[in-house]
Design an enzyme around this catalytic site. Structure first.
Site, mmCIF file in Angstrom:
data_model
loop_
_atom_site.group_PDB
_atom_site.id
_atom_site.type_symbol
_atom_site.label_atom_id
_atom_site.label_comp_id
_atom_site.label_asym_id
_atom_site.label_seq_id
_atom_site.Cartn_x
_atom_site.Cartn_y
_atom_site.Cartn_z
ATOM 1 C CE LYS A 1 -4.442 -1.264 0.260
ATOM 2 N NZ LYS A 1 -5.505 -1.014 -0.641
ATOM 3 C CB SER B 1 -0.414 -8.168 -1.046
ATOM 4 O OG SER B 1 -1.188 -8.938 0.035
#
Length: 406
Positions: A55, A306
């Protein structure tokens, strides 16, 4: 700013902005999983990113693409964890005030990690959607810049730089599996990779408990989808993105769903076999491969891990659940005669079966027990499913009344 549309050039511009601000994460070959699956498997380790998740890329690109004066009033975001830390880190680096709205149920570690990066944290709402609404209202009221967690071209372009890194490190990649929540990560990566090599097969993976993108693509309609309980909280989104969905429909080859036990097993497998700590969302691509959810895989394949921001309490629960699913823990209830030495005989039989007693409860007062009998609840450590079946077989042979428990 002028209206932007996600394209390959936008991803290249993001790469230039992020070059010295974001870590080019490792692409690690996994010998163990390659042997198990029968084709070369590599792990793209965004769990090793500066803030522990991808992110940061989108947040940093969004903020560095803007004139600094436009951020003077500060930035606002809503997040259950990873987007919060990405925005807070980027804002701190650029000297911009940041205000992050997080659900009241957010684990304390994630809240503190965001505050440690200099952001103001507001805990509000029972879930992400309620926090999101509160953040948007506050941003409108105070004139700050709102940073959407996924449905923004600059955010998607930042995430797309992961695709450029994979192509640089593995030009002949054949397949790529990517987690999906609202779709910003998948849309950005697909835009980057398909422009460079349309033959790369891209597969999005979502939790079956939160299938918003799967439903949006298959139903050809974006709508709120009820959320089940999932350990992949980083991709637990009710509604797919308005901008991300058509990109994914056009560029992504397949979408698959994985179950909670499969995610837990993947987290445990990555810990044991690759010494990599990932959160639930980061484990879904490997879960899809290990359980045959993605079909027709051949050639060099990359799983995108991720993120790795999993709190210790959740990790402990996930590891136990994963071990249970793998047959490494075996929970039993045995009814037996309440006579001297009976428990010792049971322990001897279990030792013969090479099962280790992890926990034991001896209960004579359970309702429904026949007088003169007792219930013994056991948690056994075994070597796996085959060994667990051997233990159950031996107990049945010795005449025990056994019930397995989950």
């Amino acid at each position: 700013m002028e209206s932007l549309h996600l394209n390959y050039e936008l991803v290249l511009e993001a790469q230039d902005r992020l070059r010295k601000r974001v870590r080019h994460t490792e692409l690690i070959s996994s010998n163990h999983f390659s042997r198990q699956l029968g084709y070369p498997l590599l792990l793209k380790c965004e769990n090793l990113q500066t803030t522990g998740a991808f992110k940061l890329r989108g947040a940093m690109n969004f903020m560095t693409a803007r004139d600094r004066s436009g951020l003077a009033q500060g930035v606002t975001a809503a997040s259950a964890g990873n987007h919060a830390q990405g925005v807070a880190y980027a804002a701190d680096l650029l000297g911009v005030p940041a205000k992050i709205f997080m659900p009241e149920s957010t684990p304390p570690q994630k809240v503190q990690a965001t505050r440690d990066l200099g952001a103001e944290v507001v805990l509000t709402g029972a879930n992400f959607d309620e926090s999101f609404a509160a953040a948007q209202a506050d941003s409108n009221q105070h004139g700050t810049v709102f940073i959407h967690p996924f449905d923004d071209p600059l955010v998607m372009a930042g995430q797309g730089t992961i695709g450029l890194e994979i192509l640089k490190d593995l030009p002949d990649v054949a397949n790529l599996l990517v987690p999906i929540g609202g779709g910003g990560l998948l849309a950005g990566i697909a835009t980057a990779i398909k422009e460079h090599n349309p033959q790369v097969r891209i597969i999005g993976v979502e939790s079956a408990a939160a299938p918003c993108m799967f439903r949006a693509v298959h139903d050809n309609a974006i709508a709120e989808v009820p959320l089940g309980t999932t350990i992949a909280d980083g991709i637990a989104v009710k509604k797919a993105g308005q901008i991300t969905t058509p990109i994914i429909q056009n560029l992504v080859d397949d979408l698959v769903l994985v179950e909670e036990e499969e995610i837990a097993l993947a987290i445990v497998a990555l810990l044991e076999k690759s010494k990599l700590l990932v959160e639930g969302a980061g484990a879904v691509p490997l879960a899809a491969l290990l359980n045959g959810r993605a079909k027709g895989i051949r050639g060099k394949t990359v799983c995108l891990l991720s993120g790795g921001n999993i709190d210790v309490r959740t990790l402990a629960l996930v590891v136990e659940r994963g071990l249970l699913a793998a047959g490494r823990y075996l929970k039993l209830r045995i009814e037996m005669q309440d006579t001297p030495g009976a428990l010792a005989h049971l322990a001897t039989d279990l030792a013969e079966a090479k099962a280790n007693i992890h926990d034991i409860t001896h209960d004579r007062r359970t309702k429904g027990l026949v007088m003169g009998t007792t219930a013994v609840q056991l948690l056994l450590e075994t070597r796996g499913q085959e060994h667990a079946h051997e233990v159950l077989g031996l107990l049945a042979k010795r005449g025990y009344s056994v019930t397995t428990e989950q």
